[in-house]
Scaffold this active site. Sequence first.
Site, PDB file in Angstrom:
ATOM      1  CB  CYS A 204      -0.945   0.101   1.199  1.00 24.64           C
ATOM      2  SG  CYS A 204      -2.087  -1.263   1.340  1.00 24.64           S
TER       3      CYS A 204
ATOM      4  NE  ARG B  45       4.629   1.860  -0.077  1.00 25.40           N
ATOM      5  CZ  ARG B  45       5.716   1.869   0.689  1.00 25.40           C
ATOM      6  NH1 ARG B  45       6.851   2.281   0.198  1.00 25.40           N
ATOM      7  NH2 ARG B  45       5.650   1.501   1.937  1.00 25.40           N
TER       8      ARG B  45
ATOM      9  CD1 TRP C 197       0.037  -6.470  -2.776  1.00 19.85           C
ATOM     10  CD2 TRP C 197      -0.116  -6.899  -0.582  1.00 19.85           C
ATOM     11  NE1 TRP C 197       0.376  -7.794  -2.574  1.00 19.85           N
ATOM     12  CE2 TRP C 197       0.288  -8.082  -1.240  1.00 19.85           C
ATOM     13  CE3 TRP C 197      -0.286  -6.938   0.792  1.00 19.85           C
ATOM     14  CZ2 TRP C 197       0.535  -9.278  -0.572  1.00 19.85           C
ATOM     15  CZ3 TRP C 197      -0.047  -8.126   1.474  1.00 19.85           C
ATOM     16  CH2 TRP C 197       0.365  -9.277   0.787  1.00 19.85           C
TER      17      TRP C 197
ATOM     18  CG  ASN D  42       1.717   0.825   4.165  1.00 14.11           C
ATOM     19  OD1 ASN D  42       1.482  -0.373   4.045  1.00 14.11           O
ATOM     20  ND2 ASN D  42       2.941   1.313   4.143  1.00 14.11           N
ATOM     21  N   GLY D  43      -0.524  -0.880   6.305  1.00 14.17           N
ATOM     22  CA  GLY D  43      -0.140  -1.681   7.470  1.00 14.17           C
ATOM     23  C   GLY D  43      -1.266  -2.600   7.891  1.00 14.17           C
TER      24      GLY D  43
ATOM     25  CD  GLU E 280      16.884 -13.511  -7.840  1.00  7.58           C
ATOM     26  OE1 GLU E 280      16.297 -13.937  -6.837  1.00  7.58           O
ATOM     27  OE2 GLU E 280      16.612 -12.409  -8.349  1.00  7.58           O
TER      28      GLU E 280
ATOM     29  CE  LYS F 273      13.402 -11.631  -9.613  1.00 10.36           C
ATOM     30  NZ  LYS F 273      14.303 -11.169  -8.575  1.00 10.36           N
TER      31      LYS F 273
ATOM     32  CD  GLU G 202       9.575 -11.946  -8.370  1.00  9.09           C
ATOM     33  OE1 GLU G 202      10.794 -11.840  -8.422  1.00  9.09           O
ATOM     34  OE2 GLU G 202       8.898 -11.399  -7.492  1.00  9.09           O
TER      35      GLU G 202
ATOM     36  CG  HIS H 142      19.768 -36.769  -2.795  1.00  5.34           C
ATOM     37  ND1 HIS H 142      20.208 -37.947  -2.258  1.00  5.34           N
ATOM     38  CD2 HIS H 142      20.874 -36.115  -3.229  1.00  5.34           C
ATOM     39  CE1 HIS H 142      21.533 -38.007  -2.347  1.00  5.34           C
ATOM     40  NE2 HIS H 142      21.953 -36.907  -2.935  1.00  5.34           N
TER      41      HIS H 142
ATOM     42  CE  LYS I  91      11.423  -2.797  -6.130  1.00  7.57           C
ATOM     43  NZ  LYS I  91      11.794  -4.156  -6.537  1.00  7.57           N
TER      44      LYS I  91
END
Length: 607
Positions: free
Chosen positions: A2, A27, A74, A98-99, A479, A483, A486, A502, A602
């Site tokens: 947010c 955000r 968000w 925001n929170g 990574e 990437k 996502e 394994h 983000k």
Amino acid sequence: MCGIVGVLGNHQAAPILVDALKRLEYRGYDSAGIATVNDGVLDRRRAVGKLVNLSDLLVHNPIAGTAGIGHTRWATHGQPNITNAHPHQAGRVAVVHNGIIENFKELRSELTDAGYGFDTDTDTETIVKLCQQFMDGGLSASEAAEKTIARLDGAYALCFLFQGEDDLMIAARKGSPLAIGHGDGEMFVGSDAIALAPMTNKVTYLEEGDWAVITRNSFEIRDANGALANRNMRELDMKSANADKGMHKHFMSKEIAEQPAVLGDAVKHYINTERNAVVLPDVDLDFSKISQITMVACGTAYLACNVAKYWFEQIAGIPVDLDVASEFRYREPPLRDNTLAVFVSQSGETADTLAALRYCNDNHAQTIGVVNVPESSIARESNASLQIHAGVEIGVASTKAFTCQLTVLMTMVIKAARQRGKLDADGEAALVSALLGLPSIINVALQAEHEIIDVANALSKFSDTLFLGRGALFPIALEGALKLKEISYIHAEGYASGELKHGPIALVDENMPIVVFAPKDALFDKTVSNMQEVMARRGKVILFTDDAGAQVASDGAWKVIKMPAVHAPLAPILYAIPAQLLAYHTAVAKGTDVDQPRNLAKSVTVE
Ligand code: F6R
């Protein structure tokens, strides 16, 4: 998580708010909304989905007023629908938040018992209802806001606007960042300085527990105990706030392409080029006295720590513990004497990483933050901080911040190795020259983009992939997989090459592309054996290697893409580039929203 903004201006607020929200959209982008006070009357517009939907709504249904607040969401509590979109309003109060308000259920039931009804599924609605209750009881707007803030548990950055008050905003911060921007007879509030960049470069950051009464010509900040607080106003260099895609289709592509430049800049901050030696100006630390390093971070930043663990252990001989911050903070591990705790975070605001830092500060570890935002909470609360100098990163998937994190961590490793007698001056000079040469090597790697596009087009037809690497290339496999999943939504898993047999090898057949990062290093032959095992089971190997590797290991591989040769310890930085390009072009081929992938945001300022 947010973005919030507030304006007490001299021009119409709506366009200013929408422009600021555009800069905060990284955000969150589940819904967006603004509220204004015009001739004393509070009004609002909200739209589900991206900000563009709010902009369209405002064309048909404009909103007037020079005072306003805005929000890009968000979703945490409640679906991303219009009812749950911010600003929330009750009676004469509107709020953006925001929170997460952790005691919202308790507050809600209290307010329900007092006769206040609820329309939304959000925790935020309790804030406006509580404030309304205090105002109904006869308190002024700022008294009501003060009493409301005092009742909130959890994390918040808040901005209040009130009916009948054309010249008043109340801002509050606990756990989520918030800045006040100073204009000429105007005042602003924003989740970060980037949001405020077009309006002002004069910024005051609120500290934990602060709340502020703001008018066009004044502001008064009080701390968590209600005492007047004197917080510095800083003049920021806004060159780095340039949030423009340039010639690129996406921010992610621009940020990938920027890496030679930003990496070169990052290196220069930590190297004395006359002596070919590392200097860490703000870190007053003797690594020879450190017995243990604990590294804590989330997501891509955590994977940078994974690479650094190999480096610290192999080059500097220091044992490293690694943790994802969300586990570390509740695991509460005992810390050995002489522990250095390193916190890596692009935003510097990630809630779990910040909580882990606070735990280490409370337990008397020496703490270093490795951040991209110099004014961030992690930078301010660490004993020392190292900036990664990546410039503003807008694409939700981190790219240039990752390679800059690695670069700066490598300078720490070199410093540590020198102080511990594990590296002599020649060894240091060799690594420093390799770091200085990295931007031009990355430029060469970027030229493989066209070949990578072909591979990405093919990869986009599959639904599952595996990524393999060994040694310090194992975190690059992780990574690469992160990437890809996502932004392209293709299921991807990263494994250490030797771990394949394994279990995961059971997944391998002709429908399973396997991406391998393997320069011809000391472990190369072992990785080639693992590739053979995959190809024997008809798995489709996509191999990223160097010329020497391609000469001996191309047979049977589905695709081979050559990377330039690089000083071996720096290979993880170089091989991050094709991992990013592969994910990017696969997502482009699939037509997904590269810069704003679904369900993500983000800056993760909630748990
Ligand atoms: C993935 C990504 C995230 C972040 C993570 C930590 O591409 O960007 O995994 O790395 O949310 O964020 P920071 O570095 O801001 O603490």
